[in-house]
Design a protein around this motif. Structure first.
Motif, mmCIF file in Angstrom:
data_model
loop_
_atom_site.group_PDB
_atom_site.id
_atom_site.type_symbol
_atom_site.label_atom_id
_atom_site.label_comp_id
_atom_site.label_asym_id
_atom_site.label_seq_id
_atom_site.Cartn_x
_atom_site.Cartn_y
_atom_site.Cartn_z
ATOM 1 N N ARG A 167 0.810 -1.219 0.000
ATOM 2 C CA ARG A 167 0.000 0.000 0.000
ATOM 3 C C ARG A 167 0.843 1.269 0.000
ATOM 4 O O ARG A 167 0.368 2.317 -0.429
ATOM 5 C CB ARG A 167 -0.934 0.002 1.208
ATOM 6 C CG ARG A 167 -1.927 -1.154 1.207
ATOM 7 C CD ARG A 167 -2.861 -1.095 2.395
ATOM 8 N NE ARG A 167 -3.824 -2.182 2.374
ATOM 9 C CZ ARG A 167 -4.976 -2.156 1.705
ATOM 10 N NH1 ARG A 167 -5.286 -1.083 0.999
ATOM 11 N NH2 ARG A 167 -5.802 -3.173 1.729
ATOM 12 N N ASP A 168 2.046 1.217 0.533
ATOM 13 C CA ASP A 168 2.856 2.423 0.668
ATOM 14 C C ASP A 168 3.958 2.509 -0.385
ATOM 15 O O ASP A 168 4.962 3.187 -0.190
ATOM 16 C CB ASP A 168 3.488 2.475 2.074
ATOM 17 C CG ASP A 168 2.436 2.536 3.173
ATOM 18 O OD1 ASP A 168 1.383 3.166 2.922
ATOM 19 O OD2 ASP A 168 2.648 1.955 4.245
ATOM 20 N N VAL A 169 3.779 1.816 -1.499
ATOM 21 C CA VAL A 169 4.763 1.800 -2.576
ATOM 22 C C VAL A 169 4.200 2.588 -3.749
ATOM 23 O O VAL A 169 2.980 2.650 -3.950
ATOM 24 C CB VAL A 169 5.081 0.349 -3.000
ATOM 25 C CG1 VAL A 169 6.114 0.312 -4.118
ATOM 26 C CG2 VAL A 169 5.571 -0.449 -1.804
ATOM 27 N N ASN A 170 5.085 3.201 -4.521
ATOM 28 C CA ASN A 170 4.663 3.897 -5.728
ATOM 29 C C ASN A 170 3.947 2.907 -6.645
ATOM 30 O O ASN A 170 4.550 1.960 -7.152
ATOM 31 C CB ASN A 170 5.880 4.504 -6.434
ATOM 32 C CG ASN A 170 5.500 5.375 -7.611
ATOM 33 O OD1 ASN A 170 4.761 4.977 -8.490
ATOM 34 N ND2 ASN A 170 6.024 6.592 -7.623
ATOM 35 N N ARG A 171 2.660 3.123 -6.873
ATOM 36 C CA ARG A 171 1.867 2.161 -7.614
ATOM 37 C C ARG A 171 2.313 2.035 -9.074
ATOM 38 O O ARG A 171 2.245 0.954 -9.656
ATOM 39 C CB ARG A 171 0.389 2.556 -7.566
ATOM 40 C CG ARG A 171 -0.289 2.267 -6.229
ATOM 41 C CD ARG A 171 -0.306 0.777 -5.935
ATOM 42 N NE ARG A 171 -1.018 0.468 -4.713
ATOM 43 C CZ ARG A 171 -2.316 0.158 -4.659
ATOM 44 N NH1 ARG A 171 -3.030 0.122 -5.764
ATOM 45 N NH2 ARG A 171 -2.886 -0.117 -3.513
ATOM 46 N N ILE A 172 2.727 3.133 -9.674
ATOM 47 C CA ILE A 172 3.148 3.082 -11.068
ATOM 48 C C ILE A 172 4.388 2.210 -11.221
ATOM 49 O O ILE A 172 4.469 1.356 -12.109
ATOM 50 C CB ILE A 172 3.394 4.504 -11.606
ATOM 51 C CG1 ILE A 172 2.082 5.293 -11.633
ATOM 52 C CG2 ILE A 172 4.018 4.455 -12.994
ATOM 53 C CD1 ILE A 172 2.230 6.723 -12.097
ATOM 54 N N VAL A 173 5.362 2.399 -10.325
ATOM 55 C CA VAL A 173 6.590 1.594 -10.371
ATOM 56 C C VAL A 173 6.275 0.135 -10.086
ATOM 57 O O VAL A 173 6.777 -0.782 -10.770
ATOM 58 C CB VAL A 173 7.622 2.143 -9.367
ATOM 59 C CG1 VAL A 173 8.842 1.233 -9.306
ATOM 60 C CG2 VAL A 173 8.031 3.558 -9.734
#
Length: 312
Positions: A167-173
Motif C-alpha cells: 500500500r505504501d509503494v509507488n503504484r506506477i513503479v
C-alpha cells in the motif's frame, strides 16, 4: 553465347536492404497508416498532457461544482455529460472534474506503464531467449524451466495480491515491475527458437572460426537475426500491457485516485453508465482505439518481418 534476361520486377532496387523493403510493404497498407496516426495522436496526447490540460483550463484533480447539479445526484449539467466550451469532453458526475484533463493525463499514466513494462519484457525476454538458444545445455535447461514456471504461475492473482498488500509503494513503479515480471517468458521462447535456427548458420560459424567471442557473436550476428520477430512481437504485446494496466485499475488495485488512468475511469463510470453514458464511453473509446491501433500495427509487422511465424 546466349544470355537470359531477368525480369525487372524480380531485381531489388539498388541500395534497398531488408528493412527498407519491409517499410515499403508497410507503407502500402491502409491499416498501418491509420494505426500509426492513432498511435501518434495518443502518444502526443500523453507527452503533452500538462500542456493540453492547461489549454483546456482545468487540472485533472480540480473540482467544478458549478458543472454538476446537486439536486440530481451530481449529474453533469448540459447535454452529453456536460460537454461545453468550458469542458470539452464533459465532466465527472458528482465531482465535476474535467474529463478532457483526466483523459489526457490518464493516457500518460496508462501508456507509461504499458510501454515501460513492455521494455522490461523485451529486454529480459530477448536476453534470456538468446542465452538459452545459443549456449544450450544446462543454461538452456535452467532458463527453459524458469520460463515454464513463470508461465504456469497464476499471474493475475499474484498481481492483485501484490498490489493489495503493497500500500505504501509507488503504484506506477510497482505495476510496471509486476507486469514485466510475468511477461518475459513469451518473447523468450520466440527468441530461443529463432536463436536455435541461427546459431549454426554459415555466417555464425564463420565468425566463430574467425575468433569472435560469444558476446560479439550474440550482438553482431544473432541479435540482428532475431530483431524482426522481436519488433513484431513487441507491438503485439503492447495492447496486452495496456489492457492489463486497465484491468488492474478497474479491479481497484491499480493507480490510486486522484491520479487518473483509463482503467480507473472506466471502473468509476460503471455506476453512472445509465444516467451519464459519456463518462463510460470516452475513456473506453480511448482504450479501444489504442489497443486496436497497436494490434493492427503488430499484425502487419508480423506479416512483413516474421512471415513464417505468422503462418503458424
Amino acid at each position: 553465347m546466349a544470355t537470359t534476361s531477368v525480369p525487372a520486377s524480380t531485381v531489388a532496387p539498388a541500395g534497398s536492404g531488408p528493412w527498407q523493403r519491409a517499410w515499403e510493404q508497410l507503407r502500402r497498407r491502409t491499416s498501418v497508416k491509420i494505426a500509426l496516426v492513432v498511435i501518434a495522436l495518443f502518444a502526443l496526447m500523453a507527452v503533452a498532457a500538462p500542456l493540453l490540460s492547461a489549454l483546456g483550463g482545468w487540472s485533472p484533480e480540480e473540482f467544478d461544482k458549478t458543472a454538476v447539479d446537486p439536486y440530481l445526484g451530481g449529474q453533469p449539467i448540459g447535454p452529453l455529460g456536460g460537454i461545453s466550451a468550458d469542458h470539452w469532453l464533459g465532466v465527472e458526475p458528482v465531482t465535476g472534474r474535467d474529463l478532457f484533463a483526466r483523459v489526457v493525463h490518464g493516457a500518460q499514466v496508462s501508456l507509461l506503464i504499458a510501454l515501460t513494462a513492455t521494455a522490461i519484457v523485451v529486454v529480459a525476454g530477448t536476453a534470456a531467449g538468446i542465452a538459452a538458444g545459443y549456449f544450450g545445455g544446462r543454461t538452456d535447461a535452467v532458463l527453459s524451466r524458469l520460463m515454464d514456471l513463470t508461465m504456469s504461475f497464476p499471474s493475475l492473482i499474484f498481481m492483485i495480491a501484490m498490489m493489495s498488500v503493497a500500500r505504501d509503494v509507488n503504484r506506477i513503479v510497482l505495476m510496471t515491475a509486476v507486469i514485466g515480471l510475468f511477461g518475459w517468458p513469451g518473447i523468450a521462447r520466440v527468441v530461443r527458437g529463432q536463436t536455435l535456427s541461427l546459431k549454426h548458420r554459415e555466417y555464425v560459424d564463420a565468425a566463430r572460426v574467425g575468433g569472435s567471442g560469444p558476446w560479439r557473436i550474440l550482438t553482431r550476428e544473432v541479435l540482428p537475426g532475431v530483431a524482426g520477430p522481436v519488433i513484431a512481437y513487441t507491438t503485439l504485446i503492447i495492447p496486452g500491457m495496456i489492457a492489463t494496466e486497465a484491468a488492474l485499475s478497474y479491479l481497484g488495485v491499480g493507480v490510486r485516485p486522484p491520479t487518473p488512468s483509463w482503467g480507473q475511469m472506466i471502473a468509476e463510470s460503471v455506476a453512472f453508465y445509465d444516467t451519464d453514458p459519456m463518462y463510460f464511453v470516452i475513456p473506453s473509446s480511448c482504450l479501444f482505439l489504442t489497443v486496436l491501433a497497436f494490434t493492427l500495427l503488430g499484425d502487419a509487422l508480423r506479416d512483413v518481418l516474421d512471415p513464417r511465424g505468422s503462418r503458424t
